[in-house]
Design a protein around this motif. Structure first.
Motif, PDB file in Angstrom:
ATOM      1  N   SER A  53     -26.714 -43.775 -33.890  1.00  0.00           N
ATOM      2  CA  SER A  53     -26.312 -42.732 -32.943  1.00  0.00           C
ATOM      3  C   SER A  53     -25.146 -41.904 -33.473  1.00  0.00           C
ATOM      4  O   SER A  53     -24.631 -41.036 -32.774  1.00  0.00           O
ATOM      5  CB  SER A  53     -25.928 -43.364 -31.595  1.00  0.00           C
ATOM      6  OG  SER A  53     -27.040 -44.020 -31.028  1.00  0.00           O
ATOM      7  N   GLY A  54     -24.697 -42.206 -34.685  1.00  0.00           N
ATOM      8  CA  GLY A  54     -23.655 -41.407 -35.323  1.00  0.00           C
ATOM      9  C   GLY A  54     -22.250 -41.946 -35.188  1.00  0.00           C
ATOM     10  O   GLY A  54     -21.283 -41.276 -35.551  1.00  0.00           O
ATOM     11  N   TRP A  55     -22.084 -43.156 -34.691  1.00  0.00           N
ATOM     12  CA  TRP A  55     -20.754 -43.743 -34.523  1.00  0.00           C
ATOM     13  C   TRP A  55     -20.504 -44.780 -35.607  1.00  0.00           C
ATOM     14  O   TRP A  55     -21.410 -45.223 -36.290  1.00  0.00           O
ATOM     15  CB  TRP A  55     -20.609 -44.374 -33.140  1.00  0.00           C
ATOM     16  CG  TRP A  55     -21.043 -43.478 -32.027  1.00  0.00           C
ATOM     17  CD1 TRP A  55     -22.054 -43.708 -31.134  1.00  0.00           C
ATOM     18  CD2 TRP A  55     -20.505 -42.203 -31.678  1.00  0.00           C
ATOM     19  NE1 TRP A  55     -22.170 -42.658 -30.273  1.00  0.00           N
ATOM     20  CE2 TRP A  55     -21.236 -41.710 -30.577  1.00  0.00           C
ATOM     21  CE3 TRP A  55     -19.490 -41.408 -32.198  1.00  0.00           C
ATOM     22  CZ2 TRP A  55     -20.971 -40.490 -29.976  1.00  0.00           C
ATOM     23  CZ3 TRP A  55     -19.225 -40.179 -31.601  1.00  0.00           C
ATOM     24  CH2 TRP A  55     -19.957 -39.739 -30.507  1.00  0.00           C
ATOM     25  N   GLN A  56     -19.257 -45.214 -35.701  1.00  0.00           N
ATOM     26  CA  GLN A  56     -18.874 -46.265 -36.636  1.00  0.00           C
ATOM     27  C   GLN A  56     -18.932 -47.590 -35.891  1.00  0.00           C
ATOM     28  O   GLN A  56     -18.478 -47.692 -34.752  1.00  0.00           O
ATOM     29  CB  GLN A  56     -17.458 -45.996 -37.165  1.00  0.00           C
ATOM     30  CG  GLN A  56     -16.966 -46.979 -38.193  1.00  0.00           C
ATOM     31  CD  GLN A  56     -16.375 -48.253 -37.610  1.00  0.00           C
ATOM     32  OE1 GLN A  56     -15.910 -48.292 -36.478  1.00  0.00           O
ATOM     33  NE2 GLN A  56     -16.403 -49.312 -38.391  1.00  0.00           N
ATOM     34  N   ALA A  57     -19.504 -48.624 -36.528  1.00  0.00           N
ATOM     35  CA  ALA A  57     -19.546 -49.950 -35.918  1.00  0.00           C
ATOM     36  C   ALA A  57     -19.630 -50.993 -37.017  1.00  0.00           C
ATOM     37  O   ALA A  57     -20.255 -50.765 -38.052  1.00  0.00           O
ATOM     38  CB  ALA A  57     -20.752 -50.077 -34.989  1.00  0.00           C
ATOM     39  N   GLU A  58     -18.968 -52.127 -36.778  1.00  0.00           N
ATOM     40  CA  GLU A  58     -19.006 -53.207 -37.753  1.00  0.00           C
ATOM     41  C   GLU A  58     -18.856 -54.545 -37.065  1.00  0.00           C
ATOM     42  O   GLU A  58     -18.230 -54.646 -36.006  1.00  0.00           O
ATOM     43  CB  GLU A  58     -17.908 -53.039 -38.801  1.00  0.00           C
ATOM     44  CG  GLU A  58     -16.510 -53.032 -38.236  1.00  0.00           C
ATOM     45  CD  GLU A  58     -15.462 -52.588 -39.246  1.00  0.00           C
ATOM     46  OE1 GLU A  58     -15.792 -52.459 -40.428  1.00  0.00           O
ATOM     47  OE2 GLU A  58     -14.320 -52.372 -38.833  1.00  0.00           O
ATOM     48  N   ARG A  59     -19.445 -55.544 -37.694  1.00  0.00           N
ATOM     49  CA  ARG A  59     -19.335 -56.908 -37.196  1.00  0.00           C
ATOM     50  C   ARG A  59     -18.014 -57.481 -37.688  1.00  0.00           C
ATOM     51  O   ARG A  59     -17.641 -57.307 -38.846  1.00  0.00           O
ATOM     52  CB  ARG A  59     -20.501 -57.732 -37.734  1.00  0.00           C
ATOM     53  CG  ARG A  59     -20.484 -59.144 -37.236  1.00  0.00           C
ATOM     54  CD  ARG A  59     -21.655 -59.928 -37.804  1.00  0.00           C
ATOM     55  NE  ARG A  59     -21.805 -61.125 -37.005  1.00  0.00           N
ATOM     56  CZ  ARG A  59     -22.934 -61.581 -36.543  1.00  0.00           C
ATOM     57  NH1 ARG A  59     -24.046 -60.957 -36.820  1.00  0.00           N
ATOM     58  NH2 ARG A  59     -22.973 -62.673 -35.816  1.00  0.00           N
ATOM     59  N   ILE A  60     -17.322 -58.178 -36.816  1.00  0.00           N
ATOM     60  CA  ILE A  60     -16.055 -58.798 -37.166  1.00  0.00           C
ATOM     61  C   ILE A  60     -16.283 -60.303 -37.298  1.00  0.00           C
ATOM     62  O   ILE A  60     -16.743 -60.952 -36.367  1.00  0.00           O
ATOM     63  CB  ILE A  60     -14.966 -58.528 -36.094  1.00  0.00           C
ATOM     64  CG1 ILE A  60     -14.782 -57.037 -35.865  1.00  0.00           C
ATOM     65  CG2 ILE A  60     -13.667 -59.209 -36.470  1.00  0.00           C
ATOM     66  CD1 ILE A  60     -14.322 -56.266 -37.082  1.00  0.00           C
ATOM     67  N   SER A  61     -15.985 -60.831 -38.457  1.00  0.00           N
ATOM     68  CA  SER A  61     -16.128 -62.261 -38.689  1.00  0.00           C
ATOM     69  C   SER A  61     -14.735 -62.883 -38.655  1.00  0.00           C
ATOM     70  O   SER A  61     -13.867 -62.518 -39.442  1.00  0.00           O
ATOM     71  CB  SER A  61     -16.779 -62.513 -40.043  1.00  0.00           C
ATOM     72  OG  SER A  61     -16.822 -63.898 -40.291  1.00  0.00           O
ATOM     73  N   SER A  62     -14.547 -63.810 -37.747  1.00  0.00           N
ATOM     74  CA  SER A  62     -13.217 -64.420 -37.614  1.00  0.00           C
ATOM     75  C   SER A  62     -13.195 -65.849 -38.154  1.00  0.00           C
ATOM     76  O   SER A  62     -12.215 -66.558 -37.996  1.00  0.00           O
ATOM     77  CB  SER A  62     -12.786 -64.405 -36.153  1.00  0.00           C
ATOM     78  OG  SER A  62     -13.716 -65.110 -35.365  1.00  0.00           O
ATOM     79  N   MET A  63     -14.296 -66.254 -38.767  1.00  0.00           N
ATOM     80  CA  MET A  63     -14.343 -67.611 -39.324  1.00  0.00           C
ATOM     81  C   MET A  63     -13.515 -67.697 -40.592  1.00  0.00           C
ATOM     82  O   MET A  63     -13.313 -66.706 -41.279  1.00  0.00           O
ATOM     83  CB  MET A  63     -15.783 -67.998 -39.641  1.00  0.00           C
ATOM     84  CG  MET A  63     -16.618 -68.212 -38.407  1.00  0.00           C
ATOM     85  SD  MET A  63     -18.237 -68.847 -38.800  1.00  0.00           S
ATOM     86  CE  MET A  63     -17.841 -70.346 -39.646  1.00  0.00           C
TER      87      MET A  63
END
Length: 158
Positions: A53-63
């Motif tokens: 959709s044109g936005w920035q997104a990322e998965r955050i890994s806290s392990m």
């Protein structure tokens, strides 16, 4: 995930693939598979939808991570022994951090993915409070349809 929302996501992904590989005939590009039955599946659906959709997104890994300090040693008659241990190093991210970090219309949006009876921990509630105090947006996605409803509401207000 209802058929309409799933189809919208698939069409966005197919359009991206068609623009990426313009010489491939349409019938040769396989439709991506999406499911929101697991936390990983829902996270993938949300991240792909936001990016497409044109936005920035990322998965955050806290392990944290594991360091394997084991060594296999062989004695003079051929017997093998494993000597050493596996060490765990905790992650350096903020406790309770959300699963997805995104920027939508210039605003910081944090999305926590919860499936089934999964509930927020105390650290996650504190993180939500900190994000909201700082002017960011935080919400919980339990399924893709709920995410789409919240996303559409968010787009209208920003």
């Amino acid at each position: 995930m209802n058929k309409v929302n799933k189809q919208i996501l698939i069409e966005l992904a197919l359009a991206e693939l068609k623009s990426k590989y313009p010489s491939f005939p349409d019938h040769c590009i396989p439709a991506p598979k999406y499911s929101d039955k697991t936390a990983n599946g829902l996270t993938k659906c949300i991240i792909d939808y936001l990016k497409l959709s044109g936005w920035q997104a990322e998965r955050i890994s806290s392990m944290g991570r594991q360091i394997d300090k084991r060594v296999i040693s062989t004695d003079c008659i051929g017997r093998q022994r494993t000597i050493g241990s596996i060490q765990y190093i905790p992650g350096t991210s903020t406790n309770g951090t959300a699963d997805i970090s995104a920027t939508i219309k210039g605003r910081s949006v944090k999305i926590e993915v919860k499936i089934g009876a999964d509930k927020q921990s105390e650290a996650q509630r504190k993180y939500e409070s900190d994000v909201n105090k700082a002017g960011g947006i935080y919400f919980i996605a339990k399924d893709f349809d709920g995410f789409i409803d919240k996303y559409n509401e968010l787009i209208q207000t920003l």
